[in-house]
Design a protein around this motif. Structure first.
Motif, PDB file in Angstrom:
ATOM      1  N   GLN A 266     -13.458  -5.467 -16.478  1.00 26.90           N
ATOM      2  CA  GLN A 266     -12.136  -5.403 -16.160  1.00 26.90           C
ATOM      3  C   GLN A 266     -11.929  -4.769 -14.693  1.00 26.90           C
ATOM      4  OE1 GLN A 266     -10.145  -2.889 -19.131  1.00 26.90           O
ATOM      5  NE2 GLN A 266     -10.843  -4.432 -20.772  1.00 26.90           N
ATOM      6  N   ASN A 267     -12.878  -4.040 -14.523  1.00 27.75           N
ATOM      7  CA  ASN A 267     -12.889  -3.451 -12.897  1.00 27.75           C
ATOM      8  C   ASN A 267     -13.992  -4.167 -12.226  1.00 27.75           C
ATOM      9  OD1 ASN A 267     -11.052  -1.228 -13.250  1.00 27.75           O
ATOM     10  ND2 ASN A 267     -12.246  -0.381 -14.899  1.00 27.75           N
ATOM     11  N   LEU A 270     -15.436  -3.367  -8.709  1.00 30.10           N
ATOM     12  CA  LEU A 270     -16.027  -2.172  -8.646  1.00 30.10           C
ATOM     13  C   LEU A 270     -17.623  -2.498  -9.078  1.00 30.10           C
ATOM     14  CD1 LEU A 270     -13.757   0.803 -10.002  1.00 30.10           C
ATOM     15  CD2 LEU A 270     -14.648   0.587  -7.667  1.00 30.10           C
ATOM     16  N   THR A 298     -15.714   4.580 -18.534  1.00 27.49           N
ATOM     17  CA  THR A 298     -15.820   3.172 -18.025  1.00 27.49           C
ATOM     18  C   THR A 298     -15.982   3.466 -16.322  1.00 27.49           C
ATOM     19  OG1 THR A 298     -14.757   1.416 -17.744  1.00 27.49           O
ATOM     20  CG2 THR A 298     -13.271   3.314 -17.645  1.00 27.49           C
ATOM     21  N   LYS A 300     -14.676   4.207 -12.751  1.00 25.42           N
ATOM     22  CA  LYS A 300     -13.502   4.617 -11.996  1.00 25.42           C
ATOM     23  C   LYS A 300     -13.861   4.393 -10.572  1.00 25.42           C
ATOM     24  CE  LYS A 300     -11.494   6.811 -15.829  1.00 25.42           C
ATOM     25  NZ  LYS A 300     -11.015   8.182 -16.261  1.00 25.42           N
ATOM     26  N   THR A 301     -12.952   4.137  -9.701  1.00 24.11           N
ATOM     27  CA  THR A 301     -13.116   4.352  -8.272  1.00 24.11           C
ATOM     28  C   THR A 301     -13.799   5.571  -7.809  1.00 24.11           C
ATOM     29  OG1 THR A 301     -11.291   2.832  -7.901  1.00 24.11           O
ATOM     30  CG2 THR A 301     -12.205   4.036  -6.021  1.00 24.11           C
TER      31      THR A 301
END
Length: 536
Positions: A266-267, A270, A298, A300-301
Motif C-alpha cells: 500500500q506504500n 516506500l 507497517t 512509514k516515511t
C-alpha cells in the motif's frame, strides 16, 4: 509479526525451496554449480551465495536416482580455525562427514542414524573404511573400537589417498560424480590458510570429484591458484535497472513477510525505495525491513528515512572499517577507500545529479577506474566490493580512448548524498533518469591516486615477513615481461623484485624504452605480488 531469517544457514532444505526466488542469472549460477567444472561463485556478503548452493544441492539430490551425482554441501562458517590448522585434515574431515550424512540420507548406507558412525561388523568394507577414515582425520569417537585401521600413517597429508578412496567408494555404489560445495570458503581463514585452501581445492580435482567454492570479491589470497584458469567464475548480480528487479525483490519480501506484505505494498514507493537501497542484496533488504517492522506495524516515511540513514550512513561503513582489524596490512587501503568514496566519488556524483532542474538531466550511480590505475588503487576498490559498498558493473568498458572498470556505488549511499527530505521522491527521480553513459571517471594518473605509493604497509610479524621476503628476493626474471625489457631492467640495477618495490615507479621511467605505460605495468606486477601477502 513476521520476521525474516537473515541467513540461509538457519533454513532447512524445504524452507530454502519455499523462500527461493529465481532470476535468470540465479538459474545460470545454479546450473554452473551443478556442472562438471570447478567453480568460484563470487558475491558480497548477503547476496545469496548460500541460498544458491543449497538450492543446487536440493536439485541434485532430487535427481540422484537418475543421474547418480552426489552433492555435498559443507560450510566453514562455524569452524574453529587456528594458526597451526592442518587445512587438508580440516577439509577432508568436513567432506567425509558430509558425505556419510548424504549417503545415509539417500539410503545408500543404512546402518545407524545419520549422525552416528556405523560399527556393525557385517557392513560393506568400503563403508568400514569410510568410518575409519573419518575417525582418523576428525577424531570422532566410536561406540566400540573398530578393528579396521587405516594403514597409511601420512593419511592427513596424502591427497592422493583421499582421491583413490573416493574412487573406490563411487565404484562400489555406482556413483558417477561427487560435487563438493564449500561455503564460507575463505572468510574465516587467515590469508596463509586461504592460499592452502585453494591449493587443496585444485588438488582435489579428479574425473569424479568436482569442487565449488563461494567466495567474496576482493581480499582473497589465491596464491598460485589462478581463478580464471583453474576454475570457472560466476558472479551474483541483481542489477537495479533490470526490468524484473522490483518484481523479484518484492517476491522475496512477500515470501518472508506473508502477514505484512499486503500492507507494505500500500506504500509501494516506500517499499521500492528500500528495495533500491538494498542494491540487490537480500540480506540488506531483510535486515532493513526487520528493523522497520520492529519500530512500526507497517512501513512509514519517517521510520523508513531513519532506518535508511542509519544503515547506509553508519552500519555499512562500520562493517567496512572493521576489516582493518583482520587485514592489518590493508589498513591504509581500507582508510583510503572510504575517503575516496565519501570525499571524491560521492561529491562527483552529486554534481552530475543536481544540475539545473529545468534541464533534461541524466543521473548516475556509477563511477569508473582506469584499468591502468596503480594496482594498490584497484585492490582498494575490491575491498569496497567485499563490503558491498560498490559492485562491479562492467569490466573493460571503453571510455575516452582508454579502458575502464565501471562500478555502481551502493544506491543507499547515493540517495543519502542527495540530502533530500523525502527519500522516496528522490529515489524515483534518480531511477527515472539514470544514464549508464554518464559517470565520474578516474584515469590512469588521476590526482586522487596521489597517496597510492604509501598505501601498502608491511607488518613486522615473522610469518608475514618470511612470505614477503620470499617474494621480494625473487629475481625480476619471474615477472611476466619480455626478455628485452628484462635486460634493460637488469642493466639499470633492477635484479631482484625488491629493487623495484623499494624504489619509486618514476625511476623505472628513466630507463631507455620504458615509458609511463611499461613502467606502470611492471610496477603493478610487483605490487600485485606483494599485496597478495601483506596480510599474513
Amino acid at each position: 509479526m513476521s520476521e525474516a531469517r537473515i541467513r540461509t544457514e538457519d533454513l532447512s532444505i524445504d524452507e530454502v525451496k519455499e523462500l527461493y526466488v529465481e532470476t535468470e542469472m540465479d538459474r545460470e549460477n545454479i546450473e554452473a554449480l551443478k556442472s562438471f567444472q570447478p567453480l568460484l561463485l563470487i558475491g558480497s556478503r548477503g547476496t545469496g551465495k548460500t541460498m544458491l548452493m543449497r538450492k543446487a544441492e536440493s536439485e541434485l539430490t532430487d535427481e540422484f536416482e537418475k543421474e547418480r551425482i552426489i552433492p555435498i554441501y559443507t560450510s566453514f562458517a562455524t569452524c574453529p580455525v587456528y594458526e597451526n590448522t592442518n587445512m587438508l585434515k580440516l577439509m577432508v574431515s568436513k567432506i567425509l562427514i558430509a558425505l556419510r550424512t548424504k549417503l545415509k540420507e539417500q539410503g545408500i548406507i543404512v546402518n545407524g542414524s545419520i549422525f552416528r558412525p556405523i560399527v556393525s561388523e557385517d557392513i560393506n568394507p568400503v563403508v568400514k573404511k569410510l568410518e575409519d577414515y573419518i575417525n582418523d582425520v576428525s577424531g570422532e569417537s566410536f561406540e566400540s573400537e573398530s578393528e579396521y585401521v587405516i594403514d597409511d600413517e601420512n593419511i592427513v597429508n596424502n591427497i592422493d589417498y583421499f582421491r583413490n578412496f573416493i574412487k573406490d567408494l563411487c565404484d562400489e555404489f555406482n556413483i558417477k560424480k561427487i560435487i563438493i560445495m564449500f561455503d564460507e570458503a575463505c572468510q574465516i581463514f587467515a590469508p596463509k590458510q586461504q592460499r592452502e585452501f585453494f591449493d587443496l581445492f585444485r588438488a582435489l580435482r579428479s574425473p569424479i570429484v568436482i569442487c565449488k567454492a563461494a567466495v567474496y570479491p576482493g581480499l582473497v589470497s589465491y596464491g598460485t591458484f589462478q581463478q580464471f584458469h583453474d576454475a570457472t567464475t560466476k558472479k551474483i548480480e541483481r542489477a537495479i535497472l533490470a526490468t524484473d528487479y522490483i518484481s523479484k525483490m518484492r517476491e522475496i519480501v512477500r515470501k518472508n513477510y506473508p502477514d505484512e506484505y499486503d500492507k507494505m505494498i500500500q506504500n509501494g514507493d516506500l517499499l521500492n525505495t528500500i528495495i533500491y537501497c538494498s542494491n540487490g542484496n537480500p540480506r540488506f533488504l531483510l535486515k532493513s525491513l526487520n528493523t522497520i517492522l520492529e519500530k512500526s506495524s507497517t512501513i512509514k516515511t519517517s521510520v523508513v528515512n531513519d532506518v535508511i540513514k542509519d544503515f547506509y550512513r553508519v552500519t555499512i561503513w562500520t562493517e567496512h572499517t572493521k576489516l582493518e582489524e583482520r587485514y592489518k596490512g590493508h589498513k591504509k587501503m581500507i582508510e583510503w577507500s572510504r575517503k575516496f568514496i565519501e570525499n571524491t566519488v560521492t561529491k562527483d556524483i552529486i554534481k552530475i545529479n543536481t544540475k539545473d532542474e529545468n534541464l533534461n538531466i541524466k543521473t548516475t550511480v556509477y563511477f569508473a577506474i582506469s584499468r591502468k590505475a596503480p594496482e594498490v588503487i584497484k585492490q582498494a576498490i575490491k575491498i569496497l566490493e567485499y563490503s558491498g559498498v560498490v559492485t562491479l558493473d562492467v569490466e573493460a568498458t571503453k571510455f575516452r580512448y582508454d579502458y575502464y572498470d565501471r562500478y555502481q556505488l551502493n544506491f543507499g549511499i547515493v540517495l543519502l548524498s542527495m540530502a533530500k527530505t523525502n527519500l522516496a521522491i528522490a529515489c524515483k527521480e534518480i531511477i527515472d533518469n539514470i544514464s549508464q553513459k554518464k559517470f565520474p571517471n578516474y584515469g590512469e594518473n588521476s590526482p586522487v591516486y596521489e597517496e597510492a605509493p604509501n598505501l601498502v604497509t608491511v607488518e613486522e610479524e615473522i610469518d608475514q615477513k618470511l612470505f614477503l621476503d620470499n617474494i621480494l628476493n625473487k629475481r625480476v626474471d619471474e615477472l611476466e615481461i619480455s626478455t628485452r625489457l628484462l635486460k634493460r631492467l637488469n642493466d639499470a640495477g633492477f635484479i631482484l623484485i625488491k629493487d623495484i618495490f623499494d624504489r619509486d615507479e618514476n625511476e623505472l621511467k628513466k630507463i631507455n624504452y620504458i615509458g609511463k605505460v611499461r613502467s606502470r605495468q611492471i610496477y603493478n606486477n610487483v605490487m600485485a605480488a606483494v599485496i597478495e601477502y601483506i596480510s599474513g
